[in-house]
Write a protein that holds these residues in place. Structure first.
Motif, PDB file in Angstrom:
ATOM      1  N   LEU A 100      -1.618  -4.449  -7.779  1.00 25.08           N
ATOM      2  CA  LEU A 100      -2.745  -3.764  -7.148  1.00 25.08           C
ATOM      3  C   LEU A 100      -2.283  -2.750  -6.102  1.00 25.08           C
ATOM      4  O   LEU A 100      -3.045  -2.390  -5.209  1.00 25.08           O
ATOM      5  N   THR A 101      -1.044  -2.302  -6.240  1.00 22.05           N
ATOM      6  CA  THR A 101      -0.514  -1.336  -5.266  1.00 22.05           C
ATOM      7  C   THR A 101      -1.287  -0.019  -5.282  1.00 22.05           C
ATOM      8  O   THR A 101      -1.316   0.708  -4.281  1.00 22.05           O
ATOM      9  N   SER A 104      -3.972  -1.072  -2.710  1.00 23.46           N
ATOM     10  CA  SER A 104      -3.439  -1.490  -1.410  1.00 23.46           C
ATOM     11  C   SER A 104      -2.732  -0.330  -0.699  1.00 23.46           C
ATOM     12  O   SER A 104      -2.725  -0.253   0.542  1.00 23.46           O
ATOM     13  N   GLY A 107      -4.721   2.047   1.908  1.00 19.76           N
ATOM     14  CA  GLY A 107      -4.854   1.641   3.307  1.00 19.76           C
ATOM     15  C   GLY A 107      -6.264   1.662   3.844  1.00 19.76           C
ATOM     16  O   GLY A 107      -6.461   1.698   5.069  1.00 19.76           O
ATOM     17  N   TYR A 110      -7.941  -3.604   5.271  1.00 24.82           N
ATOM     18  CA  TYR A 110      -6.857  -4.434   5.775  1.00 24.82           C
ATOM     19  C   TYR A 110      -7.367  -5.338   6.895  1.00 24.82           C
ATOM     20  O   TYR A 110      -8.447  -5.112   7.457  1.00 24.82           O
ATOM     21  N   LYS A 138     -10.033  -2.734 -10.084  1.00 20.62           N
ATOM     22  CA  LYS A 138      -8.863  -3.072  -9.279  1.00 20.62           C
ATOM     23  C   LYS A 138      -9.228  -3.133  -7.790  1.00 20.62           C
ATOM     24  O   LYS A 138      -8.668  -3.933  -7.027  1.00 20.62           O
ATOM     25  N   TYR A 142      -8.551  -6.318  -5.439  1.00 19.70           N
ATOM     26  CA  TYR A 142      -7.839  -6.255  -4.162  1.00 19.70           C
ATOM     27  C   TYR A 142      -8.701  -6.830  -3.036  1.00 19.70           C
ATOM     28  O   TYR A 142      -8.204  -7.527  -2.138  1.00 19.70           O
ATOM     29  N   LYS A 145      -8.421 -10.529  -3.352  1.00 15.01           N
ATOM     30  CA  LYS A 145      -7.093 -10.991  -2.966  1.00 15.01           C
ATOM     31  C   LYS A 145      -6.939 -11.033  -1.447  1.00 15.01           C
ATOM     32  O   LYS A 145      -6.363 -11.984  -0.882  1.00 15.01           O
ATOM     33  N   LEU A 146      -7.467 -10.002  -0.773  1.00  9.66           N
ATOM     34  CA  LEU A 146      -7.346  -9.930   0.686  1.00  9.66           C
ATOM     35  C   LEU A 146      -8.266 -10.929   1.384  1.00  9.66           C
ATOM     36  O   LEU A 146      -7.855 -11.612   2.339  1.00  9.66           O
TER      37      LEU A 146
END
Length: 265
Positions: A100-101, A104, A107, A110, A138, A142, A145-146
């Motif tokens: 998932l870059t 991520s 930015g 976060y 995606k 993300y 996931k976070l």
């Protein structure tokens, strides 16, 4: 309407089975006729005892019907909830194993320290979210996931609407889909959702969304005209935000325009 000011606080947010219905079977008598358990007198009227029995039977049918409806509703809700949970578990598994870059690395989302009550702060920068040039699936993965490890306890979100444009706005359909996918713990443990530098459009859309799609979080949403208003809830050294936000803030609000008065826990 969405709150334009806020008060910072540590809020938390066997039956008996009916008898089987029985019919009345009486002997034929002169002047009376027995028809499906209802006795008629010689004038064609219903006797009081038969009428009472008929009312009792109707009440029993009504009660049985209501109970069956409740049971069916509970079963349906349970199955729907199970399907949602299974869907979320599948997405969580994908979020943990997929690359998932792409998301991520932007930015825009976060974690940034904790608020004055020790609750994790999740930051979302609207200007950096390319809603029309990103794989929204995606993006959802993300997000999961976070947040999944964070939302197990109380948390807050700081959304900066600073210098956003229509290119940063995801569709309401996607927002509704995301909201419906996220489990109850996301809504329950969210203690505050701060919108910094809101516009008229933001306030209207937020009001519409929290009124018709997400009423559970409506009282938790606070629109703030400047960054320094956040310092009552979040210490400045705990809040890491891009330079463009503070520069814009000084441009429209000046320096030291608000003195925070943190509420003691």
């Amino acid at each position: 309407m969405i709150n334009d000011s806020f008060e910072f606080s540590s809020d938390d947010d066997s039956d008996n089975s009916p008898h089987d219905m029985e019919g009345n079977n009486s002997d034929l008598e002169s002047g009376f006729a027995d028809m499906n358990g209802v006795s008629l007198n010689s004038y064609g009227g219903v006797t009081s005892s038969a009428y009472s029995q008929m009312q009792i039977d109707l009440d029993r049918q009504h009660l049985l019907g209501n109970r069956n409806h409740v049971v069916e509703s509970v079963i349906a809700d349970g199955l729907e909830g199970l399907e949602h949970q299974e869907r979320y578990e599948r997405l969580l598994h994908r979020a943990q194993i997929e690359d998932l870059t792409e998301v991520s690395g932007i930015g825009c989302l976060y974690q940034s320290g904790v608020d004055r009550l020790g609750r994790p702060v999740v930051v979302f920068c609207g200007k950096w979210f390319p809603a029309h040039n990103i794989d929204l699936e995606k993006a959802l993965l993300y997000l999961i996931k976070l947040l999944d490890p964070i939302v197990k306890g109380d948390y807050v979100i700081a959304y900066f609407h600073t210098l956003t444009s229509t290119n940063n706005y995801p569709s309401l359909h996607w927002l509704r889909e995301v909201y419906s996918i996220l489990p109850y713990k996301y809504k329950k443990n969210l203690k505050a959702f701060y919108i910094v530098h809101p516009t008229f459009w933001t306030k209207m859309m937020t009001w519409w969304f929290t009124t018709f799609m997400a009423p559970a979080i409506k009282a938790k949403v606070h629109s703030l005209p400047g960054v320094e208003h956040l310092y009552s809830a979040i210490s400045k050294d705990q809040l890491e935000i891009p330079a463009y936000i503070t520069e814009y803030d000084m441009t429209i609000n000046g320096l030291h325009y608000f003195t925070p008065m943190p509420t003691q826990s």
